[in-house]
Design a protein around this motif. Structure first.
Motif, PDB file in Angstrom:
ATOM      1  N   SER A 127      -1.036   5.524   4.952  1.00 44.11           N
ATOM      2  CA  SER A 127      -1.035   4.347   4.080  1.00 44.11           C
ATOM      3  C   SER A 127      -2.390   4.071   3.446  1.00 44.11           C
ATOM      4  O   SER A 127      -2.478   3.368   2.441  1.00 44.11           O
ATOM      5  N   GLY A 128      -3.467   4.611   4.028  1.00 44.53           N
ATOM      6  CA  GLY A 128      -4.800   4.373   3.481  1.00 44.53           C
ATOM      7  C   GLY A 128      -5.796   5.341   4.076  1.00 44.53           C
ATOM      8  O   GLY A 128      -5.528   6.000   5.086  1.00 44.53           O
ATOM      9  N   PHE A 129      -6.961   5.440   3.469  1.00 45.35           N
ATOM     10  CA  PHE A 129      -8.000   6.318   4.002  1.00 45.35           C
ATOM     11  C   PHE A 129      -8.506   5.775   5.338  1.00 45.35           C
ATOM     12  O   PHE A 129      -8.560   4.559   5.559  1.00 45.35           O
ATOM     13  N   HIS A 130      -8.875   6.683   6.230  1.00 45.49           N
ATOM     14  CA  HIS A 130      -9.475   6.270   7.487  1.00 45.49           C
ATOM     15  C   HIS A 130     -10.882   5.728   7.240  1.00 45.49           C
ATOM     16  O   HIS A 130     -11.578   6.159   6.324  1.00 45.49           O
ATOM     17  N   THR A 131     -11.289   4.805   8.067  1.00 44.82           N
ATOM     18  CA  THR A 131     -12.651   4.299   7.994  1.00 44.82           C
ATOM     19  C   THR A 131     -13.607   5.346   8.563  1.00 44.82           C
ATOM     20  O   THR A 131     -13.190   6.256   9.299  1.00 44.82           O
ATOM     21  N   PRO A 132     -14.894   5.229   8.251  1.00 45.45           N
ATOM     22  CA  PRO A 132     -15.861   6.157   8.867  1.00 45.45           C
ATOM     23  C   PRO A 132     -15.801   6.133  10.393  1.00 45.45           C
ATOM     24  O   PRO A 132     -15.836   7.185  11.040  1.00 45.45           O
ATOM     25  N   ASP A 133     -15.703   4.934  10.967  1.00 43.10           N
ATOM     26  CA  ASP A 133     -15.653   4.837  12.435  1.00 43.10           C
ATOM     27  C   ASP A 133     -14.395   5.505  12.988  1.00 43.10           C
ATOM     28  O   ASP A 133     -14.432   6.149  14.045  1.00 43.10           O
ATOM     29  N   ALA A 134     -13.270   5.352  12.281  1.00 43.29           N
ATOM     30  CA  ALA A 134     -12.027   5.956  12.753  1.00 43.29           C
ATOM     31  C   ALA A 134     -12.125   7.478  12.731  1.00 43.29           C
ATOM     32  O   ALA A 134     -11.667   8.154  13.663  1.00 43.29           O
ATOM     33  N   LEU A 135     -12.715   8.031  11.680  1.00 42.46           N
ATOM     34  CA  LEU A 135     -12.852   9.489  11.610  1.00 42.46           C
ATOM     35  C   LEU A 135     -13.768  10.009  12.713  1.00 42.46           C
ATOM     36  O   LEU A 135     -13.505  11.059  13.306  1.00 42.46           O
ATOM     37  N   ILE A 136     -14.851   9.290  12.976  1.00 40.20           N
ATOM     38  CA  ILE A 136     -15.754   9.705  14.043  1.00 40.20           C
ATOM     39  C   ILE A 136     -15.048   9.646  15.393  1.00 40.20           C
ATOM     40  O   ILE A 136     -15.177  10.550  16.233  1.00 40.20           O
ATOM     41  N   GLY A 243       3.574  -6.780   7.781  1.00 42.58           N
ATOM     42  CA  GLY A 243       3.320  -5.713   6.815  1.00 42.58           C
ATOM     43  C   GLY A 243       2.276  -4.705   7.242  1.00 42.58           C
ATOM     44  O   GLY A 243       1.841  -3.889   6.440  1.00 42.58           O
ATOM     45  N   THR A 244       1.858  -4.759   8.535  1.00 44.84           N
ATOM     46  CA  THR A 244       0.801  -3.854   8.998  1.00 44.84           C
ATOM     47  C   THR A 244       1.133  -2.394   8.721  1.00 44.84           C
ATOM     48  O   THR A 244       0.259  -1.605   8.350  1.00 44.84           O
ATOM     49  N   PHE A 245       2.401  -2.021   8.878  1.00 50.02           N
ATOM     50  CA  PHE A 245       2.777  -0.620   8.700  1.00 50.02           C
ATOM     51  C   PHE A 245       3.410  -0.355   7.337  1.00 50.02           C
ATOM     52  O   PHE A 245       4.136   0.612   7.163  1.00 50.02           O
ATOM     53  N   THR A 246       3.108  -1.203   6.358  1.00 48.29           N
ATOM     54  CA  THR A 246       3.516  -0.952   4.985  1.00 48.29           C
ATOM     55  C   THR A 246       2.836   0.337   4.515  1.00 48.29           C
ATOM     56  O   THR A 246       1.657   0.559   4.787  1.00 48.29           O
ATOM     57  N   PRO A 247       3.518   1.237   3.798  1.00 45.22           N
ATOM     58  CA  PRO A 247       4.875   1.114   3.264  1.00 45.22           C
ATOM     59  C   PRO A 247       5.953   1.718   4.168  1.00 45.22           C
ATOM     60  O   PRO A 247       7.102   1.767   3.783  1.00 45.22           O
ATOM     61  N   TYR A 248       5.593   2.192   5.363  1.00 48.48           N
ATOM     62  CA  TYR A 248       6.551   2.943   6.165  1.00 48.48           C
ATOM     63  C   TYR A 248       7.582   2.041   6.842  1.00 48.48           C
ATOM     64  O   TYR A 248       8.750   2.398   6.950  1.00 48.48           O
TER      65      TYR A 248
END
Length: 379
Positions: A127-136, A243-248
């Motif tokens: 649904s969106g790009f990962h944050t830098p912290d999430a990727l790390i 709506g946290t899991f929008t659009p799924y």
């Protein structure tokens, strides 16, 4: 109306990267890579041509983003992201010739992601790009270690062999990097204890559990949470925004449950990040880390020490403590722990139409009929 790739990047992709915490910067040949942090570097040079974006954290390129104009589908162009990943030099990563661990492709509306570190990982829409912290965090999370710990956790002594087999089958599916599993069990075979046993083992392996409201509210759910409160310290519930899991799954109301195995629950803290919070949408109101800033403050730095928690830590009165006696009074239906007045219901503007309510009740009754008493068994 025609929209060029440049316009798509400027109007659609750049804002999504910024929302995720990336700073959009142009590549500067005179600037050392070590000077970039949490940056989406445009037109980053590789031996196979410039990548549309290279995501850089602490001077290291960890992802490549391939952009296409909005009129094109992005899924098939992950191969172009792979080509640029093969052309990156000087980095510490090498996954079968790919020199970044993560790939993205997007047309500004749809985003595809591929974690290339394991050959069984499959690309998927996100649904969106990962944050830098999430990727790390993803980069340094040891999936194999967690899977190994899952199989090391003994089953509950009350479970039967076929319930244990079901849990092990889920573990094998996780080991095979599958993201969706369906467990089908006949009525009366003890689905409740199978689920509780699975939760125990996943928890010990380091997993977090996200559950929809109906899991917290249905009559059978009270039995599950009664067991959890007796055998675990169910210390925190985070009620996620609509709506946290929008659009799924845009209509699913969801919660995150935090608990530790061993001991009994004495009190449960609930953070309401839903009531009177504008519904999350894909474009205008995407989910960001700011949504959870106050919850993180209330939760505290030490996940094993709850003595310093205070309801006053939430300026908006979203943080509330409930004693175990209050849970018992509510038959352990965790989602009944509510205290904020819902302004949308008060105004009546967002109330469903009567025919919608009637249809929803009919659908719920049909689901309950199909479920039968499958959750009632405690074999």
């Amino acid at each position: 109306m025609y929209e060029s790739e440049h316009q798509t990047r400027e109007n659609r992709i750049d804002p999504k990267l910024r929302v995720a915490g990336w700073k959009i910067v142009a590549y500067d040949n005179n600037k050392d890579l070590s000077q970039y942090d949490r940056c989406a570097i445009e037109e980053y040079p590789t031996s196979n041509g410039p990548a549309d974006y290279a995501l850089c954290v602490n001077g290291s390129i960890i992802a490549v983003v391939e952009a296409k104009k909005v009129s094109l589908g992005p899924q098939d162009v992950l191969l172009q992201a792979e080509r640029y990943a093969r052309g990156i030099s000087g980095g510490p990563y090498n996954f079968d010739g790919l020199h970044v661990p993560f790939l993205y492709s997007t047309n500004g509306e749809v985003i595809w992601h591929h974690d290339v570190r394991h050959h069984l990982n499959r690309s998927r829409q996100i649904s969106g790009f990962h944050t830098p912290d999430a990727l790390i965090e993803m980069l340094y999370f040891d999936t194999n270690d967690s899977i190994g710990r899952f199989f090391d956790v003994p089953d509950n002594s009350l479970t039967r062999y076929y319930q244990q087999d079901a849990c092990n089958a889920i573990g094998e599916a996780i080991s095979d990097r599958k993201r969706t599993m369906l467990v089908a069990m006949a009525t009366g075979t003890g689905k409740t204890y199978t689920m509780v046993n699975l939760i125990y083992r996943l928890m010990k392996a380091g997993a977090a559990i996200v559950v929809p409201d109906n899991v917290l509210f249905a009559d059978q759910a009270g039995e599950v949470f009664k067991v959890l409160c007796e055998d675990c310290n169910l210390h925190t519930v985070l009620r996620l925004p609509d709506g946290t899991f929008t659009p799924y799954s845009p209509g699913t109301k969801t919660n995150v449950i935090f608990f530790t195995k061993g001991g009994m629950t004495e009190e449960t803290w609930v953070y309401d990040c839903r009531t009177n919070i504008p519904k999350i949408t894909k474009k205008d109101r995407p989910l960001t880390k700011e949504h959870f800033a106050e919850f993180e403050k209330c939760f505290g730095d030490n996940p094993d020490d709850f003595s310093g928690r205070d309801e006053k830590d939430s300026e908006s009165d979203r943080w509330r403590r409930f004693h175990i006696s209050e849970l018992k009074e509510r038959d352990y239906k965790i989602d009944s722990l509510k205290w904020l007045r819902d302004d949308s219901l008060e105004s009546g503007e967002d109330l469903p139409l009567p025919d919608e309510l009637e249809a929803a009740v009919a659908e719920l009754n049909a689901i309950l009929d199909l479920m039968g008493n499958g959750y009632a068994g405690k074999e």
